[in-house]
Design an enzyme around this catalytic site. Structure first.
Site, PDB file in Angstrom:
ATOM      1  N   THR A 136      15.471  30.438 -21.238  1.00 15.60           N
ATOM      2  CA  THR A 136      14.304  29.608 -20.920  1.00 15.60           C
ATOM      3  C   THR A 136      13.100  30.492 -20.588  1.00 15.60           C
ATOM      4  O   THR A 136      13.242  31.530 -19.944  1.00 15.60           O
ATOM      5  CB  THR A 136      14.525  28.638 -19.734  1.00 15.60           C
ATOM      6  OG1 THR A 136      13.258  28.090 -19.341  1.00 15.60           O
ATOM      7  CG2 THR A 136      15.144  29.292 -18.520  1.00 15.60           C
ATOM      8  N   ASP A 138      11.098  29.560 -18.569  1.00 13.45           N
ATOM      9  CA  ASP A 138      10.793  29.248 -17.162  1.00 13.45           C
ATOM     10  C   ASP A 138      11.477  30.198 -16.183  1.00 13.45           C
ATOM     11  O   ASP A 138      11.082  30.256 -15.005  1.00 13.45           O
ATOM     12  CB  ASP A 138      11.227  27.812 -16.837  1.00 13.45           C
ATOM     13  CG  ASP A 138      10.437  26.767 -17.616  1.00 13.45           C
ATOM     14  OD1 ASP A 138       9.484  27.151 -18.312  1.00 13.45           O
ATOM     15  OD2 ASP A 138      10.788  25.577 -17.534  1.00 13.45           O
ATOM     16  N   MET A 180       3.124  26.786 -18.680  1.00  7.62           N
ATOM     17  CA  MET A 180       4.373  26.001 -18.628  1.00  7.62           C
ATOM     18  C   MET A 180       5.267  26.436 -17.474  1.00  7.62           C
ATOM     19  O   MET A 180       5.229  27.586 -17.032  1.00  7.62           O
ATOM     20  CB  MET A 180       5.140  26.144 -19.931  1.00  7.62           C
ATOM     21  CG  MET A 180       4.738  25.135 -20.971  1.00  7.62           C
ATOM     22  SD  MET A 180       5.904  25.208 -22.344  1.00  7.62           S
ATOM     23  CE  MET A 180       5.344  23.832 -23.306  1.00  7.62           C
TER      24      MET A 180
HETATM   25  O1  F6P Z   1      11.837  24.268 -20.055  1.00 12.51           O
HETATM   26  C1  F6P Z   1      10.915  24.925 -20.868  1.00 12.51           C
HETATM   27  C2  F6P Z   1       9.660  24.157 -21.008  1.00 12.51           C
HETATM   28  O2  F6P Z   1       8.867  24.925 -21.838  1.00 12.51           O
HETATM   29  C3  F6P Z   1       8.963  23.784 -19.719  1.00 12.51           C
HETATM   30  O3  F6P Z   1       8.229  24.839 -19.183  1.00 12.51           O
HETATM   31  C4  F6P Z   1       8.122  22.620 -20.158  1.00 12.51           C
HETATM   32  O4  F6P Z   1       7.828  21.777 -19.086  1.00 12.51           O
HETATM   33  C5  F6P Z   1       9.000  21.936 -21.136  1.00 12.51           C
HETATM   34  O5  F6P Z   1       9.848  22.924 -21.661  1.00 12.51           O
HETATM   35  C6  F6P Z   1       8.274  21.216 -22.241  1.00 12.51           C
HETATM   36  O6  F6P Z   1       9.216  20.584 -23.053  1.00 12.51           O
HETATM   37  P1  F6P Z   1       8.943  19.856 -24.433  1.00 12.51           P
HETATM   38  O7  F6P Z   1       8.854  20.905 -25.478  1.00 12.51           O
HETATM   39  O8  F6P Z   1      10.146  19.005 -24.615  1.00 12.51           O
HETATM   40  O9  F6P Z   1       7.665  19.116 -24.290  1.00 12.51           O
END
Ligand code: F6P
Length: 359
Positions: A136, A138, A180
């Site tokens: 991730t 994150d 993010m």
């Molecule tokens: O978990 C990784 C992430 O990039 C987060 O930082 C973000 O909130 C989320 O995914 C966004 O997800 P999606 O691509 O489903 O909009």
């Protein structure tokens, strides 16, 4: 007896997924030669639920070390829905078990983030042989110092902050960039420090708008006519920090906002009479090739996972602790989030170099 290893990538894509898939596969072939078969499951748990998979061959894993995204495809299949029978009447957990057995797998490797790990733990509890790999941007998976994808995204986010400095300085503006990270502030913290953001706002350190304005005005007082503010997607103010998630979402919905970025911009523009802009790089941060660091980490993680397959050590996920690759029991990390500790040395470092946190 040939080993049959299933592999899937689940949740948001990120740089390093392909490098990890390659690391796993090359190390499996190195260890087992022709005595291993790798089955690629399409689009994460979706493919496991619906029986979408295919036998892979060694050439499938060539030329992908530096390629972003995932050759297997990915999808969000929320853990909260796994045990829920929806309109399609599919019993997702039972289907996953049935398809695992149909594929005659010795084990299943799951590359993903927190949600993926929760489902991996659920499958391990159901008796499947699971090995997780922590992915991730994150960096919020519990029990590992770092996840693959994180440092690539730090590089990209730092580049964004660097580039925003150009307009910020030329126009003497306040540029507010949303990074993010819906729960933890790691990406904002690292890229904020690396990019020299003047204010860093993360969920773990709730802010007040007046403190952010004060930080910007202090800079103006020092004849710095511009500021760059890095705001984590999941950031919250001190009042919101006391609310339950549902309550916070409802409070934001009332104000027509999902994150605090525009609120900060509005406040600085109205109260501080400052020229402000909001910038949301969004999925740019998940795109592109993995950094050199992530290519190495992914290769290490992948090769280590192949070692776990050889040892038949299951119900674990790969981790890095104190620069050593190791593994954690899935049941010990599933459902937990690794947050930034507000007393972390890195926060002190940022404060020492003049960064404000709006607290
Ligand atoms: O978990 C990784 C992430 O990039 C987060 O930082 C973000 O909130 C989320 O995914 C966004 O997800 P999606 O691509 O489903 O909009």
């Amino acid at each position: 007896m040939k080993k049959r290893v299933g592999i899937l990538t689940s949740g948001g894509d990120c740089p390093g997924l392909n490098a990890t898939i390659r690391g796993v596969a090359k190390a499996l072939y190195h260890r087992f030669g022709d005595d291993v078969e790798i089955i690629g499951i399409v689009a994460g748990y979706h493919g496991l639920i619906h029986g979408e998979y295919h036998m892979m061959k060694p050439s499938d894993f060539s030329g992908i070390l530096n390629v972003g995204g995932t050759i297997l495809g990915t999808a969000r299949t929320p853990y909260s829905k796994m045990k829920v029978i929806e309109d399609d009447k599919i019993d997702k957990v039972q289907n996953m078990i049935t398809n695992y057995k149909k594929m005659k797998l010795d084990c299943l490797l799951t590359l993903g983030g927190n949600g993926t790990h929760k489902t991996s733990n659920l499958l391990a509890e159901q008796g499947l042989n699971i090995i997780g790999l922590p992915k991730t941007i994150d960096n919020d998976i519990f029990g590992t110092d770092v996840t693959f994808g994180f440092h690539s995204a730090v590089n990209t986010a730092t580049d964004v902050i660097d580039r925003l400095h150009t307009t910020a300085t030329s126009h003497k503006r306040v540029m507010v960039v949303e990074i993010m990270g819906n729960k933890a502030g790691w990406l904002t913290l690292y890229s904020g420090i690396a990019g020299g953001a003047d204010v860093i706002i993360i969920p773990e350190i709730p802010f007040t708008l007046d403190k952010i304005l004060a930080a910007v005005e202090r800079r103006i007082g020092r004849k710095k006519g511009f500021s760059v503010i890095a705001v984590a997607e999941g950031a919250m103010d001190k009042k919101e920090a006391k609310m339950k998630k549902k309550e916070r979402l409802a409070y934001r919905a009332e104000n027509g906002e999902s994150t605090v970025t525009n609120r900060i911009v509005r406040y600085l523009a109205e109260k501080g009479e400052l020229d402000c802009r909001a910038v949301v790089p969004g999925h740019f941060l998940r795109g592109g090739p993995p950094s050199a660091y992530d290519r190495v980490l992914s290769s290490q993680f992948g090769a280590y996972a192949a070692g776990l397959v050889a040892q038949e050590k299951y119900g674990v996920t790969v981790a890095l602790k104190n620069n050593q690759v190791c593994d954690n029991p899935l049941k010990e990390i599933a459902g937990k989030t690794k947050f930034v500790d507000p007393n972390d040395q890195l926060i002190a470092t940022a404060r020492d170099v003049g960064t404000a946190f709006g607290d």
